[in-house]
Design an enzyme around this catalytic site. Structure first.
Site, short mmCIF file in Angstrom:
data_model
loop_
_atom_site.label_atom_id
_atom_site.label_comp_id
_atom_site.label_asym_id
_atom_site.label_seq_id
_atom_site.Cartn_x
_atom_site.Cartn_y
_atom_site.Cartn_z
N CYS A 143 0.84 -1.21 0.00
CA CYS A 143 0.00 0.00 0.00
C CYS A 143 0.87 1.25 0.00
CB CYS A 143 -0.89 0.06 1.24
SG CYS A 143 -2.03 -1.31 1.45
N ASP A 144 0.33 2.32 -0.56
CA ASP A 144 1.00 3.60 -0.45
C ASP A 144 -0.04 4.71 -0.51
OD1 ASP A 144 3.97 4.66 -0.48
OD2 ASP A 144 2.77 6.08 -1.63
N SER A 145 0.20 5.77 0.24
CA SER A 145 -0.76 6.87 0.33
C SER A 145 -0.13 8.19 -0.06
CB SER A 145 -1.31 6.99 1.76
OG SER A 145 -1.93 5.80 2.18
#
Length: 207
Positions: free
Chosen positions: A80-82
């Site tokens: 995941c990355d935000s």
């Protein structure tokens, strides 16, 4: 329905918030940090950027597990990355305290969209599913002293957009429109849908 030990989630992230989110949902993942250099990816599109980084993290950890002979173990790797899309810019983690202070001076009293890319890889089949979740974040009208005190805690230096919803920065977020998990860094409803695409039920991962 409790799971057997046939499926195991591997979280390709050092984020304690993502780990806590999974644990609260009954999932105890194995944590392996990807080591991906996020600065090597550049895009002006927040969906593209967050999803590409999430995919790179998942792929890096999946490759490590393959080299370690883990194919056939039932492992599912989640990366995941935000990033925060704000006023035509993309905000990842701030460079330093001055950068975090400047961002908060811009963001206070306004809103942005937090994008979190998710990539799930089935180590055994090689199949993958991916998608981006987006949530609107409305920031409080905080004063200079509040910004200085918050930046001094060090928390905003380690998170996308220089804020958290589930930590010290929570009081500075007036409201959100969408899934709070997206803002924390991992959307559980989206994870459930990605698992289903790979033929896995969410309860297969419950400890």
């Amino acid at each position: 329905m409790a799971s057997t030990d046939s499926r195991r989630l591997v979280l390709a992230s050092a984020s304690p918030a993502r780990l806590r989110t999974l644990q609260a949902a009954g999932i105890e993942p194995e944590v392996l940090v990807s080591g991906v250099d996020e600065s090597t990816v550049d895009s002006t599109n927040p969906d593209t950027l967050s999803l590409t980084l999430g995919r790179l993290k998942a792929e890096a950890v999946a490759e490590r597990l393959r080299r370690d002979g883990r194919v056939g173990s039932g492992a599912l790797v989640l990366g995941c990355d935000s990033v925060l899309a704000f006023d035509g810019e993309i905000f990842g983690k701030p460079a330093d305290a001055d950068d975090a202070t400047k961002r908060w001076a811009q963001m206070r009293g306004r809103s942005g969209v937090l994008h979190t890319g998710h990539c799930l890889i089935d180590l055994d089949s090689g199949g993958h599913a991916e998608a981006v979740a987006a949530t609107v974040v409305h920031f409080a009208v905080v004063d200079d002293d509040e910004i200085a005190a918050y930046v001094a805690t060090g928390e905003p230096l380690h998170v996308a957009g220089a804020f958290t919803l589930d930590g010290i920065g929570g009081p500075f977020v007036e409201r959100i429109e969408g899934d709070p998990g997206t803002v924390i860094g991992l959307s559980l409803p989206l994870l459930r849908r990605l698992l289903a695409q790979l033929g896995v039920r969410i309860f297969d991962l419950w400890r």
